[in-house]
Design a protein around this motif. Structure first.
Motif, PDB file in Angstrom:
ATOM      1  N   ALA A  45       0.854  -1.187   0.000  1.00 20.10           N
ATOM      2  CA  ALA A  45       0.000   0.000   0.000  1.00 20.10           C
ATOM      3  C   ALA A  45       0.890   1.237   0.000  1.00 20.10           C
ATOM      4  N   THR A  46       0.643   2.166  -0.940  1.00 20.83           N
ATOM      5  CA  THR A  46       1.481   3.356  -1.062  1.00 20.83           C
ATOM      6  C   THR A  46       0.837   4.600  -0.495  1.00 20.83           C
ATOM      7  N   SER A  47      -0.440   4.618  -0.309  1.00 24.32           N
ATOM      8  CA  SER A  47      -1.057   5.846   0.191  1.00 24.32           C
ATOM      9  C   SER A  47      -2.177   5.516   1.162  1.00 24.32           C
ATOM     10  N   GLY A  48      -2.455   6.477   2.021  1.00 24.59           N
ATOM     11  CA  GLY A  48      -3.530   6.320   2.992  1.00 24.59           C
ATOM     12  C   GLY A  48      -4.866   6.742   2.404  1.00 24.59           C
ATOM     13  N   LYS A  49      -5.867   6.868   3.243  1.00 25.39           N
ATOM     14  CA  LYS A  49      -7.207   7.229   2.768  1.00 25.39           C
ATOM     15  C   LYS A  49      -7.255   8.636   2.210  1.00 25.39           C
ATOM     16  N   ASP A  50      -6.434   9.543   2.791  1.00 27.30           N
ATOM     17  CA  ASP A  50      -6.470  10.923   2.336  1.00 27.30           C
ATOM     18  C   ASP A  50      -5.540  11.173   1.156  1.00 27.30           C
ATOM     19  N   GLY A  51      -4.901  10.142   0.629  1.00 21.85           N
ATOM     20  CA  GLY A  51      -4.043  10.282  -0.535  1.00 21.85           C
ATOM     21  C   GLY A  51      -2.599  10.613  -0.183  1.00 21.85           C
ATOM     22  N   SER A  52      -2.304  10.898   1.077  1.00 22.37           N
ATOM     23  CA  SER A  52      -0.928  11.219   1.455  1.00 22.37           C
ATOM     24  C   SER A  52      -0.138   9.924   1.641  1.00 22.37           C
ATOM     25  N   GLU A  53       1.133  10.021   1.359  1.00 24.18           N
ATOM     26  CA  GLU A  53       1.962   8.829   1.484  1.00 24.18           C
ATOM     27  C   GLU A  53       2.200   8.508   2.955  1.00 24.18           C
ATOM     28  N   ARG A  54       2.169   7.204   3.246  1.00 21.29           N
ATOM     29  CA  ARG A  54       2.471   6.750   4.606  1.00 21.29           C
ATOM     30  C   ARG A  54       3.912   6.302   4.653  1.00 21.29           C
ATOM     31  N   ARG A  55       4.644   6.814   5.631  1.00 17.06           N
ATOM     32  CA  ARG A  55       6.037   6.395   5.801  1.00 17.06           C
ATOM     33  C   ARG A  55       6.240   6.038   7.254  1.00 17.06           C
ATOM     34  N   GLU A  56       6.793   4.875   7.455  1.00 23.08           N
ATOM     35  CA  GLU A  56       7.133   4.456   8.805  1.00 23.08           C
ATOM     36  C   GLU A  56       8.639   4.598   8.978  1.00 23.08           C
ATOM     37  N   VAL A  57       9.052   5.261  10.027  1.00 19.20           N
ATOM     38  CA  VAL A  57      10.459   5.485  10.295  1.00 19.20           C
ATOM     39  C   VAL A  57      10.884   4.549  11.417  1.00 19.20           C
ATOM     40  N   SER A  58      11.970   3.849  11.177  1.00 20.00           N
ATOM     41  CA  SER A  58      12.490   2.943  12.191  1.00 20.00           C
ATOM     42  C   SER A  58      13.005   3.745  13.380  1.00 20.00           C
ATOM     43  N   ALA A  59      12.915   3.184  14.565  1.00 24.43           N
ATOM     44  CA  ALA A  59      13.336   3.884  15.773  1.00 24.43           C
ATOM     45  C   ALA A  59      14.851   4.102  15.806  1.00 24.43           C
ATOM     46  N   THR A  60      15.613   3.319  15.051  1.00 25.57           N
ATOM     47  CA  THR A  60      17.058   3.483  15.054  1.00 25.57           C
ATOM     48  C   THR A  60      17.499   4.741  14.316  1.00 25.57           C
ATOM     49  N   TYR A  61      16.667   5.260  13.419  1.00 25.30           N
ATOM     50  CA  TYR A  61      17.039   6.442  12.646  1.00 25.30           C
ATOM     51  C   TYR A  61      16.498   7.729  13.241  1.00 25.30           C
ATOM     52  N   VAL A  62      15.721   7.657  14.299  1.00 23.87           N
ATOM     53  CA  VAL A  62      15.162   8.843  14.919  1.00 23.87           C
ATOM     54  C   VAL A  62      16.169   9.382  15.922  1.00 23.87           C
ATOM     55  N   LYS A  63      16.521  10.672  15.795  1.00 23.44           N
ATOM     56  CA  LYS A  63      17.447  11.279  16.745  1.00 23.44           C
ATOM     57  C   LYS A  63      16.733  11.564  18.046  1.00 23.44           C
ATOM     58  N   LYS A  64      17.444  11.427  19.136  1.00 25.96           N
ATOM     59  CA  LYS A  64      16.864  11.695  20.438  1.00 25.96           C
ATOM     60  C   LYS A  64      16.693  13.190  20.648  1.00 25.96           C
ATOM     61  N   ASN A  65      17.693  13.966  20.296  1.00 25.25           N
ATOM     62  CA  ASN A  65      17.645  15.409  20.440  1.00 25.25           C
ATOM     63  C   ASN A  65      17.757  15.996  19.037  1.00 25.25           C
ATOM     64  N   THR A  66      16.728  16.647  18.576  1.00 22.11           N
ATOM     65  CA  THR A  66      16.724  17.129  17.204  1.00 22.11           C
ATOM     66  C   THR A  66      17.683  18.290  16.996  1.00 22.11           C
ATOM     67  N   LYS A  67      18.107  18.968  18.053  1.00 25.13           N
ATOM     68  CA  LYS A  67      19.040  20.078  17.911  1.00 25.13           C
ATOM     69  C   LYS A  67      20.497  19.627  18.017  1.00 25.13           C
ATOM     70  N   ALA A  68      20.740  18.380  18.352  1.00 26.18           N
ATOM     71  CA  ALA A  68      22.106  17.873  18.474  1.00 26.18           C
ATOM     72  C   ALA A  68      22.692  17.632  17.092  1.00 26.18           C
ATOM     73  N   ILE A  69      23.955  17.995  16.936  1.00 24.11           N
ATOM     74  CA  ILE A  69      24.628  17.785  15.661  1.00 24.11           C
ATOM     75  C   ILE A  69      25.094  16.342  15.537  1.00 24.11           C
ATOM     76  N   TRP A  70      25.563  15.754  16.641  1.00 21.94           N
ATOM     77  CA  TRP A  70      26.014  14.364  16.644  1.00 21.94           C
ATOM     78  C   TRP A  70      25.701  13.734  17.997  1.00 21.94           C
ATOM     79  N   ASP A  71      25.759  12.424  18.044  1.00 17.73           N
ATOM     80  CA  ASP A  71      25.503  11.688  19.276  1.00 17.73           C
ATOM     81  C   ASP A  71      26.745  11.687  20.147  1.00 17.73           C
ATOM     82  N   ASP A  72      26.568  11.361  21.428  1.00 23.79           N
ATOM     83  CA  ASP A  72      27.691  11.345  22.362  1.00 23.79           C
ATOM     84  C   ASP A  72      28.744  10.307  21.992  1.00 23.79           C
ATOM     85  N   ASP A  73      28.318   9.164  21.430  1.00 24.29           N
ATOM     86  CA  ASP A  73      29.282   8.126  21.097  1.00 24.29           C
ATOM     87  C   ASP A  73      30.084   8.451  19.836  1.00 24.29           C
TER      88      ASP A  73
END
Length: 195
Positions: A45-73
């Motif tokens: 399935a490529t689109s939802g009921k309203d015609g917008s694309e649905r995208r699921e983002v894996s939790a590994t690619y989500v940054k914890k702090n959106t203002k951080a340039i890089w992670d501590d490690d």
């Protein structure tokens, strides 16, 4: 006939891979164009009921702090000691890798040691500190970083191998105005190395 059967195969595969919702109908299969315009992105399935694309983002690619340039490690150990404003020069230093060998190693070669750095078990850091007293030294050794500060010099040294910082020894040789720091190397696979 072949083109028709391949479209039917793709539709059957799409039906298997997509998660069917009870409210959705099979309208997704009616929007499929000719075979030449289909690609891997058309499966499922490529689109939802309203015609917008649905995208699921894996939790590994989500940054914890959106203002951080890089992670501590991602930050190298000892980066907090880098001070670009400090005008003190860096003293001359040398790093020497050392081995503990006995007569059985030297004459008979029984332990299998060779002159390579893989067989070294400690690191000697010699730092020339002219016009410095032992009481002026501030030394901080971490696993991969050495920080040495005196009133006239500053040395922030990223070590080439991890070391056991608690087991190290330092001695200041007043005649030569030189600090010798001996650090045993931390090798996670010491039992494999040829000691």
């Amino acid at each position: 006939m072949e083109g028709l059967s391949s479209i039917e195969s793709l539709q059957a595969l799409s039906a298997l891979l997509s998660t069917p919702n009870e409210d959705e109908e099979d309208d997704d299969f009616k929007t499929v164009g000719p075979v030449s315009k289909m690609g891997p992105g058309h499966i499922g399935a490529t689109s939802g009921k309203d015609g917008s694309e649905r995208r699921e983002v894996s939790a590994t690619y989500v940054k914890k702090n959106t203002k951080a340039i890089w992670d501590d490690d991602e930050v190298m150990e000892g980066a907090q000691f880098d001070d670009l404003i400090d005008p003190r020069p860096q003293p001359k230093y040398e790093i020497i890798l050392k081995q503990s060998i006995g007569t059985e190693d030297l004459f008979l070669g029984l332990s299998g040691k060779d002159p390579s750095s893989m067989c070294c078990d400690s690191m000697l850091v010699r730092v020339k500190l002219p016009e410095t007293k032992a009481s002026d030294l501030m030394l901080d050794v971490r696993e991969k970083f050495l920080d040495l500060r005196t009133p006239k010099f500053k040395l922030g040294l990223h070590l080439p191998h991890p070391v056991h910082s608690e087991e190290g020894r330092a001695r200041f040789i007043t005649e030569r105005e030189e600090l010798e720091i001996t650090l045993p190397m931390n090798r996670p696979l010491d039992f494999i190395n040829l000691h």
